[in-house]
Design an enzyme around this catalytic site. Sequence first.
Site, PDB file in Angstrom:
ATOM      1  N   SER A   8      -9.124  24.010  49.824  1.00  0.00           N
ATOM      2  CA  SER A   8      -8.387  24.189  51.082  1.00  0.00           C
ATOM      3  C   SER A   8      -8.847  23.185  52.127  1.00  0.00           C
ATOM      4  CB  SER A   8      -8.586  25.601  51.624  1.00  0.00           C
ATOM      5  OG  SER A   8      -8.158  26.559  50.688  1.00  0.00           O
TER       6      SER A   8
HETATM    7  N1  SAH Z   1     -11.192  29.029  48.016  1.00  0.00           N
HETATM    8  C1  SAH Z   1     -10.847  27.697  47.539  1.00  0.00           C
HETATM    9  C2  SAH Z   1      -9.351  27.500  47.470  1.00  0.00           C
HETATM   10  C3  SAH Z   1      -8.855  27.675  46.110  1.00  0.00           C
HETATM   11  S1  SAH Z   1      -7.127  27.483  45.892  1.00  0.00           S
HETATM   12  C4  SAH Z   1     -11.547  26.666  48.389  1.00  0.00           C
HETATM   13  O1  SAH Z   1     -12.669  26.897  48.771  1.00  0.00           O
HETATM   14  O2  SAH Z   1     -11.000  25.607  48.677  1.00  0.00           O
HETATM   15  C5  SAH Z   1      -6.699  29.128  45.440  1.00  0.00           C
HETATM   16  C6  SAH Z   1      -7.215  29.639  44.140  1.00  0.00           C
HETATM   17  O3  SAH Z   1      -6.667  30.961  43.960  1.00  0.00           O
HETATM   18  C7  SAH Z   1      -6.806  28.857  42.898  1.00  0.00           C
HETATM   19  O4  SAH Z   1      -7.951  28.407  42.240  1.00  0.00           O
HETATM   20  C8  SAH Z   1      -6.029  29.871  42.049  1.00  0.00           C
HETATM   21  O5  SAH Z   1      -6.280  29.752  40.647  1.00  0.00           O
HETATM   22  C9  SAH Z   1      -6.570  31.187  42.583  1.00  0.00           C
HETATM   23  N2  SAH Z   1      -5.740  32.374  42.366  1.00  0.00           N
HETATM   24  C10 SAH Z   1      -4.404  32.495  42.450  1.00  0.00           C
HETATM   25  N3  SAH Z   1      -4.018  33.763  42.185  1.00  0.00           N
HETATM   26  C11 SAH Z   1      -5.156  34.476  41.926  1.00  0.00           C
HETATM   27  C12 SAH Z   1      -5.439  35.823  41.567  1.00  0.00           C
HETATM   28  N4  SAH Z   1      -4.473  36.734  41.414  1.00  0.00           N
HETATM   29  N5  SAH Z   1      -6.723  36.186  41.378  1.00  0.00           N
HETATM   30  C13 SAH Z   1      -7.728  35.284  41.512  1.00  0.00           C
HETATM   31  N6  SAH Z   1      -7.527  33.991  41.840  1.00  0.00           N
HETATM   32  C14 SAH Z   1      -6.263  33.581  42.055  1.00  0.00           C
END
Ligand code: SAH
Length: 201
Positions: free
Chosen positions: A51
């Site tokens: 993000s």
């Molecule tokens: N927190 C991260 C952002 C990750 S992007 C950062 O520090 O930048 C969002 C993530 O959510 C992705 O890796 C995706 O695989 C995950 N995701 C999507 N749906 C999900 C679910 N139902 N349970 C767990 N993870 C999920």
Amino acid sequence: MIDRLRAQGIRNEKVLAAMDAIPRHQFVEKGLAFSAYDDSALPIGLQQTISQPYVVARMIEILCDRHELGRTLEIGAGCGYQAAVLSMLASEVYSVERLKMLLDRARKNLRPLRLPNLRLKCADGTLGLPEAAPFDTIIVAAGGLKVPLALKAQLAPEGRLLIPVGDAGQRLLLIERQGSVFKESKCDPPVRFVPLLTGIE
Ligand code: SAH
């Protein structure tokens, strides 16, 4: 990056100090390390992104406003960056990720930081994390059209949940529980997150 976050309106010094303490370049691919402190989302593989720093700071600032984060659940660990920032501010952090391969990368990224209050798990976050509930704070790093009911149910009596909701015009929805009442408010800025999916892979 911290001066830019201040200029962008982030005021909470604790949040800024936590962002300052976590080296973001350790969470992106080596070839992208030169962009790690830009204010942009970057690819982390498997079509997912780390993000944008401003959005991470802003979401945590909203949740910290007049509250302690306490026991915190993050949905969507991705590369583990936001989980690390949260671990500087919360008493305990549980972060779940549905993609096993990404979670392995997150573990590798996080290992050198030795954060004793952070636990990662491969799980479908739309179901929350019942074995560790209730949570004072739940933060969702992926967007859907609806708020999963399990997440509301796993909030502590005074717990707070922040989740991106909507399709094209996605907004952050803050849900504040007061016993059996759930107060909802939309927060700025408009956001665009990767989709919140179900199941694990
Ligand atoms: N927190 C991260 C952002 C990750 S992007 C950062 O520090 O930048 C969002 C993530 O959510 C992705 O890796 C995706 O695989 C995950 N995701 C999507 N749906 C999900 C679910 N139902 N349970 C767990 N993870 C999920």
